[in-house]
Design an enzyme around this catalytic site. Structure first.
Site, mmCIF file in Angstrom:
data_model
loop_
_atom_site.group_PDB
_atom_site.id
_atom_site.type_symbol
_atom_site.label_atom_id
_atom_site.label_comp_id
_atom_site.label_asym_id
_atom_site.label_seq_id
_atom_site.Cartn_x
_atom_site.Cartn_y
_atom_site.Cartn_z
ATOM 1 N N GLY A 1 23.490 -34.092 -23.983
ATOM 2 C CA GLY A 1 22.620 -33.013 -23.916
ATOM 3 C C GLY A 1 21.827 -33.039 -22.327
ATOM 4 O O GLY A 1 21.428 -33.782 -21.850
ATOM 5 N N ARG A 60 4.584 -26.432 -34.478
ATOM 6 C CA ARG A 60 4.176 -26.730 -32.999
ATOM 7 C C ARG A 60 3.340 -25.894 -32.426
ATOM 8 O O ARG A 60 3.589 -24.633 -32.689
ATOM 9 C CB ARG A 60 5.794 -26.830 -32.469
ATOM 10 C CG ARG A 60 5.555 -26.905 -30.954
ATOM 11 C CD ARG A 60 7.002 -26.815 -30.110
ATOM 12 N NE ARG A 60 7.528 -25.538 -30.236
ATOM 13 C CZ ARG A 60 7.350 -24.622 -29.605
ATOM 14 N NH1 ARG A 60 6.760 -24.679 -28.437
ATOM 15 N NH2 ARG A 60 7.859 -23.480 -29.804
ATOM 16 N N SER A 110 7.464 -12.554 -26.227
ATOM 17 C CA SER A 110 6.502 -13.305 -25.941
ATOM 18 C C SER A 110 5.298 -13.067 -26.611
ATOM 19 O O SER A 110 4.846 -11.656 -27.053
ATOM 20 C CB SER A 110 5.979 -13.409 -24.661
ATOM 21 O OG SER A 110 4.733 -14.157 -24.451
ATOM 22 N N GLU A 120 13.443 -31.572 -28.720
ATOM 23 C CA GLU A 120 13.635 -30.927 -29.986
ATOM 24 C C GLU A 120 14.264 -31.773 -31.189
ATOM 25 O O GLU A 120 14.124 -31.631 -32.276
ATOM 26 C CB GLU A 120 13.764 -29.650 -29.908
ATOM 27 C CG GLU A 120 13.516 -28.722 -31.170
ATOM 28 C CD GLU A 120 13.802 -27.404 -30.994
ATOM 29 O OE1 GLU A 120 14.069 -26.716 -29.805
ATOM 30 O OE2 GLU A 120 13.949 -26.710 -32.156
ATOM 31 N N ARG A 151 1.005 -18.552 -35.525
ATOM 32 C CA ARG A 151 2.309 -18.376 -36.107
ATOM 33 C C ARG A 151 2.620 -18.096 -37.415
ATOM 34 O O ARG A 151 3.128 -17.239 -37.798
ATOM 35 C CB ARG A 151 3.205 -19.242 -35.163
ATOM 36 C CG ARG A 151 3.328 -18.892 -33.624
ATOM 37 C CD ARG A 151 4.424 -19.710 -33.072
ATOM 38 N NE ARG A 151 4.175 -19.675 -31.521
ATOM 39 C CZ ARG A 151 4.891 -20.378 -30.664
ATOM 40 N NH1 ARG A 151 5.803 -21.237 -31.104
ATOM 41 N NH2 ARG A 151 4.738 -19.880 -29.631
ATOM 42 N N HIS A 201 8.901 -17.699 -35.527
ATOM 43 C CA HIS A 201 8.222 -16.927 -34.659
ATOM 44 C C HIS A 201 7.800 -15.567 -35.244
ATOM 45 O O HIS A 201 8.802 -14.792 -35.500
ATOM 46 C CB HIS A 201 9.175 -17.334 -33.361
ATOM 47 C CG HIS A 201 8.074 -16.672 -32.167
ATOM 48 N ND1 HIS A 201 7.399 -15.514 -32.133
ATOM 49 C CD2 HIS A 201 7.656 -17.473 -31.287
ATOM 50 C CE1 HIS A 201 6.627 -15.719 -30.913
ATOM 51 N NE2 HIS A 201 6.628 -16.936 -30.229
ATOM 52 N N LEU A 226 15.971 -29.999 -21.183
ATOM 53 C CA LEU A 226 14.675 -30.497 -20.615
ATOM 54 C C LEU A 226 14.637 -32.115 -20.620
ATOM 55 O O LEU A 226 14.629 -32.719 -19.924
ATOM 56 C CB LEU A 226 13.452 -29.796 -20.921
ATOM 57 C CG LEU A 226 13.127 -28.532 -20.447
ATOM 58 C CD1 LEU A 226 11.719 -27.859 -20.817
ATOM 59 C CD2 LEU A 226 13.279 -28.357 -18.838
ATOM 60 N N ALA A 227 15.006 -32.145 -22.152
ATOM 61 C CA ALA A 227 14.948 -33.588 -22.441
ATOM 62 C C ALA A 227 16.130 -34.531 -21.790
ATOM 63 O O ALA A 227 15.894 -35.773 -21.074
ATOM 64 C CB ALA A 227 14.799 -33.908 -23.903
ATOM 65 N N HIS A 234 13.056 -20.379 -35.393
ATOM 66 C CA HIS A 234 12.591 -20.486 -34.126
ATOM 67 C C HIS A 234 12.679 -22.056 -33.407
ATOM 68 O O HIS A 234 13.210 -22.185 -32.606
ATOM 69 C CB HIS A 234 11.241 -19.827 -33.508
ATOM 70 C CG HIS A 234 10.773 -20.249 -32.220
ATOM 71 N ND1 HIS A 234 11.710 -19.634 -31.187
ATOM 72 C CD2 HIS A 234 9.511 -20.518 -31.541
ATOM 73 C CE1 HIS A 234 10.979 -19.977 -29.918
ATOM 74 N NE2 HIS A 234 9.680 -20.316 -30.265
HETATM 75 C C1 LIG Z 1 13.620 -18.123 -26.856
HETATM 76 C C2 LIG Z 1 12.768 -19.472 -27.100
HETATM 77 C C3 LIG Z 1 11.444 -19.565 -26.189
HETATM 78 C C4 LIG Z 1 10.717 -20.604 -26.192
HETATM 79 N N1 LIG Z 1 9.468 -20.533 -25.599
HETATM 80 C C5 LIG Z 1 8.858 -21.867 -25.661
HETATM 81 C C6 LIG Z 1 7.845 -21.740 -24.600
HETATM 82 O O1 LIG Z 1 7.292 -20.896 -24.076
HETATM 83 N N2 LIG Z 1 7.123 -22.886 -24.210
HETATM 84 C C7 LIG Z 1 7.547 -24.030 -25.233
HETATM 85 O O2 LIG Z 1 6.920 -25.216 -25.125
HETATM 86 N N3 LIG Z 1 8.473 -24.073 -26.008
HETATM 87 C C8 LIG Z 1 9.193 -23.104 -26.205
HETATM 88 N N4 LIG Z 1 10.298 -22.901 -27.055
HETATM 89 C C9 LIG Z 1 11.048 -24.220 -27.525
HETATM 90 C C10 LIG Z 1 11.792 -25.033 -26.318
HETATM 91 O O3 LIG Z 1 12.358 -24.113 -25.371
HETATM 92 C C11 LIG Z 1 12.559 -26.075 -26.837
HETATM 93 O O4 LIG Z 1 12.089 -26.681 -27.930
HETATM 94 C C12 LIG Z 1 13.209 -27.256 -25.757
HETATM 95 O O5 LIG Z 1 13.585 -26.465 -24.703
HETATM 96 C C13 LIG Z 1 14.254 -27.999 -26.292
HETATM 97 O O6 LIG Z 1 14.831 -28.727 -25.317
HETATM 98 P P1 LIG Z 1 15.672 -29.891 -25.498
HETATM 99 O O7 LIG Z 1 16.112 -30.594 -24.276
HETATM 100 O O8 LIG Z 1 15.309 -30.704 -26.689
HETATM 101 O O9 LIG Z 1 17.089 -29.194 -26.196
HETATM 102 P P2 LIG Z 1 18.199 -27.953 -25.362
HETATM 103 O O10 LIG Z 1 17.508 -27.162 -24.106
HETATM 104 O O11 LIG Z 1 18.414 -26.919 -26.578
HETATM 105 O O12 LIG Z 1 19.315 -28.574 -24.900
HETATM 106 C C14 LIG Z 1 20.345 -29.020 -25.956
HETATM 107 C C15 LIG Z 1 21.413 -29.839 -25.085
HETATM 108 O O13 LIG Z 1 22.285 -30.305 -25.999
HETATM 109 C C16 LIG Z 1 23.606 -30.037 -25.704
HETATM 110 N N5 LIG Z 1 24.393 -30.183 -26.961
HETATM 111 C C17 LIG Z 1 23.922 -29.917 -28.135
HETATM 112 N N6 LIG Z 1 24.691 -29.992 -29.078
HETATM 113 C C18 LIG Z 1 25.707 -30.793 -28.595
HETATM 114 C C19 LIG Z 1 26.855 -31.688 -29.026
HETATM 115 N N7 LIG Z 1 27.118 -31.795 -30.250
HETATM 116 N N8 LIG Z 1 27.538 -32.309 -28.246
HETATM 117 C C20 LIG Z 1 27.062 -32.408 -26.732
HETATM 118 N N9 LIG Z 1 26.227 -31.905 -26.225
HETATM 119 C C21 LIG Z 1 25.372 -30.858 -27.022
HETATM 120 C C22 LIG Z 1 23.524 -28.522 -25.382
HETATM 121 O O14 LIG Z 1 24.730 -28.274 -24.520
HETATM 122 C C23 LIG Z 1 22.238 -28.665 -24.222
HETATM 123 O O15 LIG Z 1 22.660 -29.097 -23.210
HETATM 124 C C24 LIG Z 1 11.347 -21.868 -26.966
HETATM 125 C C25 LIG Z 1 12.415 -21.826 -27.694
HETATM 126 C C26 LIG Z 1 13.173 -20.499 -27.563
HETATM 127 C C27 LIG Z 1 14.533 -20.590 -28.309
#
Ligand SMILES: Cc1cc2nc3c(=O)[nH]c(=O)nc-3n(C[C@H](O)[C@H](O)[C@H](O)COP(=O)(O)OP(=O)(O)OC[C@H]3O[C@@H](n4cnc5c(N)ncnc54)[C@H](O)[C@@H]3O)c2cc1C
Ligand code: FES
Lengths: 260, 637
Positions: free
Chosen positions: B40, B435, B284, B425, B330, B266, B43-44, B401
């Site tokens: 992945g 959340r 938003s 996440e 929400r 949401h 951000l994380a 969401h």
């Molecule tokens: C439309 C929207 C608006 C949002 N707005 C906000 C906000 O304003 N403020 C806030 O704090 N949060 C917000 N959130 C929530 C927040 O964006 C997410 O919870 C957060 O960005 C998740 O980050 P992550 O790094 O955990 O996962 P993600 O960013 O979802 O990344 C997942 C990664 O894993 C990889 N991956 C997935 N499955 C596999 C697999 N099987 N094999 C290999 N790679 C894989 C993908 O390619 C990707 O690189 C929002 C979410 C959405 C959907």
């Protein structure tokens, strides 16, 4: 609505490709261009044919995955709109629509409408960053950033890396993409220390990837879904010349990053 | 099995320091000998990979998109929270912690939540240093705003593209390490399975999406940062590629899945326009600051909104929740909208929508001011619906969401399987049953930059994993299983595309385990899921072969996992006989429709252990204790 679609089909990187014609029926005006392709694909899969491959993920114009030449225009006819946000109400019922992948030397076709844009990642890897290790950052408000500079930095940082600029350019130039990142970081005090090295490294990587030069067609700016101005290309050229003139690093840059 | 959260003792505000001081370190030369697999690049994942590589580990990073920069974090609009207290408005780590814990309805682990608040400031520092162009004031200082029912101004933002800018920051740090050769980046590479050897996570099996090649990767620790599973509802605000495959496969290999039933809906998404809708777009929530939510007072009223006079409109949020009104949290806003539509007051095509009307604000402040505030959202809305929100009220409806549930992790973000770390996440840790806005972006970066690199080092130092060849039998077996599964899917040769069956699953989940739930519907849902899963394996059609770029196969593999995983969500929702946060059980609410928690029986984390597909999993409990805060009831009346 019903459409005739002429779509580029190509099995893999090595295979020869060609246009294939499909009919797609029962399209609704509110559907996005990609949802129209989804519909076509359902119909294909249920008949046992392989779906038309295309890239997409966010489907809201921000991830930069979708990458379609629609009737010869990158992302289609609507200004500042990606293919995933383009709704079918902008097409005439019964129209024939031509869909092709991004065409540029450094973007080989992977399958059908999917291309390999790894070259853009490598340009960033070469220098599109500020070298700050985790945990070594100063307090965020210690260095004030004038609002004007922060706003300009934002305007360029908004690039989604889709590659429409390259696809639209007759020379297949990645100048707008590269300029956007160089300008973004050059407008921030945090980006200043590596300014020369960054400009040189990124421009050289861009050349090494085989992107063409800029001969002022400005198609890139027209095609950019985020409306990034072509004026940043001039900024980049200035940055590069400044770096070339001033920097001892110009002579000592490392070789470009090789393809994996 | 007793779940040990490994929370250090001592006062809350000293726990993380204590933990850091007591963790073992790996010497610089030894770090180079260890390989960490990061799945992945959101951000994380991106922040963790960059930080681990900076420390000196060898890192392999995987994502399914064609570039790390396209992870779905890119789509977050609103902002990121941090207790900087720049406005001197009384904010502090403690207050932030309190808001988050209360927002999560006391269903998160106190120590984790406090740490999130404690480290929040460092995240902003890091991002600014990387060149993230946050909004600034004229004096050059960072601008902040308040968000989601919080009384202080702690949300930092970059227009409506905060997630994009933060992700590009993390992606640039990742790219720097790729350029330096410290990270090997594998795009279009999907994790198919986790490899466990002697009870420890030791590797993964991946499928290359372009060539179909299955490959084994051995490492000393595996980091899952693969995002949430809201796509189990088919329509959600997540990207098309969002999946549960990575975490679900780990679950099948023995990692516990915690609180799967906690799903956030949401309230302000653009309603689905028809059967072929592929995802839902979020508008938003800030719109609720200036918009009034209403439906016609008459059921099934088909008049255009402008034709409905003022006294025939029901501003139901203002009516039901007079003090918070249109700014109710929400879950409350989502439930109320659904209730209105279920009772027949919905508007728009399919009657699944309510109005969000900006007319009063435009009258009060002028169109110019409102356009300045929401211009980009209006454009997005108009692109999708064809309507101009300054002329016609917007239509909104709730959508799946964010998933608070995820793999169970301890204070070190390590799952019950040693060597498996879960970030962002994908884990369950910080948000409890609900959340707060702008806390997810923060969590991803806190996990990735500041926690996991240190706790992984401790794990490596402490357990000294010996090198392991990918020829080990466990790798061969996992690879073979993945190959067989693919073969089996292609061999079904039915008549339906995986998407069509996925949409059916989404409908079952929405109606039986959606915004509000009850035992009868949940139990029926369980039966329907089992039926659908069985049909999936009879009816799905995957043309083509494995050894090519095969979109149909890629999707079918993910849908197959959703079909199994849905069962676990529903079982958790059945077992949790209380209402808390986003989980509303109709049997457990006050006569006014307020959620009723049951702290006697359910002040805990439920972590599920896999026992077979469709078989009741074992429900393990981690009790939640609150040393600092007293359990109190949420009220937004
Ligand atoms: C439309 C929207 C608006 C949002 N707005 C906000 C906000 O304003 N403020 C806030 O704090 N949060 C917000 N959130 C929530 C927040 O964006 C997410 O919870 C957060 O960005 C998740 O980050 P992550 O790094 O955990 O996962 P993600 O960013 O979802 O990344 C997942 C990664 O894993 C990889 N991956 C997935 N499955 C596999 C697999 N099987 N094999 C290999 N790679 C894989 C993908 O390619 C990707 O690189 C929002 C979410 C959405 C959907
Ligand atoms: S799919 Fe993300 S920009 Fe089009």
């Amino acid at each position: 609505m019903n459409f005739t679609l002429r779509i580029w089909r190509q099995k893999n990187r090595k295979a020869a490709g060609g246009m294939e014609t499909f009919k797609v029926t029962d399209v609704e005006a509110h559907m996005s261009f990609l949802e129209m392709l989804d519909l076509l694909n359902h119909q294909l899969v249920e008949k046992g044919s392989e779906p038309v491959a295309f890239d997409s993920d966010c489907r809201e114009g921000i991830c930069g995955a979708c990458s379609l030449m629609i009737n010869g225009e990158a992302h289609g006819p609507l200004k500042e709109t990606t293919a995933c946000q383009l709704s079918m109400r902008h097409f005439r019922d019964g129209e024939t629509i031509t869909v092709e992948p991004w065409r540029a030397e450094p973007f080989p076709v992977v399958r059908d409408l999917v291309v390999d844009r790894g070259a853009l990642d490598r340009i960033i890897e070469a220098g599109g960053f500020i070298s700050v290790g985790t945990g070594s950052a100063p307090e965020a408000n210690v260095i004030p950033v004038p609002k004007y500079d922060a706003d300009i930095a934002f305007q360029t940082a908004t690039c989604i890396g889709c590659g429409a600029c390259v696809a639209a350019c007759p020379n297949g130039s990645a100048m707008l993409f590269t300029a956007a990142k160089i300008s973004h970081l050059a407008h921030l005090p945090q980006g200043d220390p590596e300014r020369e090295r960054r400009a040189i490294r990124m421009v050289e990587q861009m050349d090494a990837e085989g992107f063409g030069g800029c001969t002022n067609h400005y198609e890139c700016g027209e095609a950019c879904p985020k409306g990034i101005s072509v004026s940043f290309i001039a900024d980049m050229n200035r940055e590069f010349l400044r770096a070339a003139a001033a920097s001892p690093e110009f002579k000592a840059v490392e070789p470009p990053i090789a393809k994996a | 099995m007793a779940l040990d959260p490994r929370v250090p003792d001592g006062p809350l505000e000293k726990k993380w320091d204590k933990c850091r001081n007591e963790m073992k370190l790996v010497g610089p030369i030894n770090k180079r000998k260890h390989r960490i697999l990061v799945i992945g690049t959101g951000l994380a994942g991106a922040s963790a990979a960059a930080s681990l590589a900076e420390l000196g580990y060898q890192v392999d990073v995987f994502c399914i998109q064609d570039s790390a920069r396209r992870a779905h974090s890119v789509a977050a609009q609103g902002g990121i929270n941090a207790a900087k207290n720049y406005r001197a408005d009384g904010d502090s780590a403690y207050r932030f912690f309190y808001d988050t814990l209360k927002g999560g309805d006391f269903r998160s682990r106190e120590a984790n939540t406090y740490r999130l608040a404690e480290i929040s400031g460092n995240v902003i520092d890091q991002c600014v240093a990387q060149g993230v162009p946050f909004a600034r004031e004229y004096g050059g200082q960072l601008d902040g705003r308040s968000f989601g029912g919080v009384l202080v101004s702690r949300t930092f933002y970059a227009r409506g593209q905060t997630g994009q800018q933060l992700l590009l920051g993390a992606y640039s740090a990742l790219s720097r390490q790729v350029g330096l050769g410290a990270i090997r980046m594998h795009t279009r590479t999907e994790m198919q399975d986790l490899v466990v050897v002697d009870g420890r996570a030791r590797g993964v099996i991946t499928r290359h999406l372009e060539t179909g090649e299955l490959k084994r990767w051995s490492g000393d620790a595996v980091v899952l940062a693969t995002g949430g599973y809201a796509n189990v509802y088919y329509l959600s605000t997540n990207g098309r590629g969002g999946n549960v495959t990575a975490t679900y496969r780990a679950y099948k290999r023995g990692a516990f899945f915690a609180n799967p039933c906690y799903v956030q809906f949401h309230p302000t998404c653009i309603p689905a326009a028809g059967e072929h809708q592929s995802k839902l777009t979020l508008m938003s929530e800030s719109l609720r600051n200036d918009g009034r939510v209403w439906v016609p007072k008459k059921k099934g009223d088909t008049r255009a909104p402008g034709q409905i006079p003022e006294d025939e409109r029901d501003y139901y949020l203002e009516r039901l929740y007079p003090s918070f009104g249109n700014l109710s949290p929400r879950d409350i806003a989502s439930r109320a909208a659904k209730r209105m539509c279920d009772e027949g007051y919905g508007v728009g095509p399919g009657r699944q929508g309510v109005y969000l009307d900006l007319a009063d604000s435009i009258k009060r402040l002028g169109e110019k001011v409102i356009r300045e505030r929401y211009g980009n959202l209006f454009e997005m809305y108009e692109k999708i619906t064809g309507d101009d929100p300054t002329r016609v009220p917007m239509r909104i409806y709730p959508a799946a969401h964010f998933t608070m549930g995820g793999l169970w992790v301890d204070y070190h973000l390590m799952s019950n399987l040693p060597g498996l770390f879960v970030l962002g996440e994908a884990n369950f840790s910080d948000h409890g049953a609900n959340r707060l806005g702008a806390n997810a972006l923060l969590q991803g970066l806190v996990d990735g930059y500041f926690i996991a690199p240190q706790t992984i080092s401790h794990y490596v130092a402490d357990s000294k994993p010996a090198p392991l060849s990918a020829d080990h039998a466990a790798f061969a077996a996992a690879e073979q299983e993945a190959r067989d599964r693919i073969g089996k899917l292609i061999a079904v040769n039915g008549s339906k595309s995986a998407d069509v069956l996925h949409r059916e699953l989404g409908q079952v989940m929405w109606h039986h385990c959606g915004i509000s739930r009850n035992r009868g519907d949940l139990e029926k849902g369980l039966g329907k899921i089992a039926e659908l899963r069985e049909r999936f394996w009879r009816e799905v059609r995957v043309p083509g072969v494995n050894e090519e770029y095969n979109m149909a196969l890629e999707r079918a593999l993910r849908v197959a996992d959703f079909m199994e995983f849905a069962d676990v969500i529903v079982r958790d929702a059945i077992d949790r006989e209380e209402s808390c946060g986003a989980h509303l059980r109709e049997e457990y609410q006050t006569p006014e429709g307020e959620a009723k928690r049951d702290d006697e029986k359910f002040c805990n984390v439920a972590a599920f252990e896999h026992k077979g597909v469709g078989v009741e999993p074992v429900r393990h409990i981690e009790p939640l204790t609150f040393e600092t805060l007293h359990l109190s009831t949420r009220s937004y009346k």
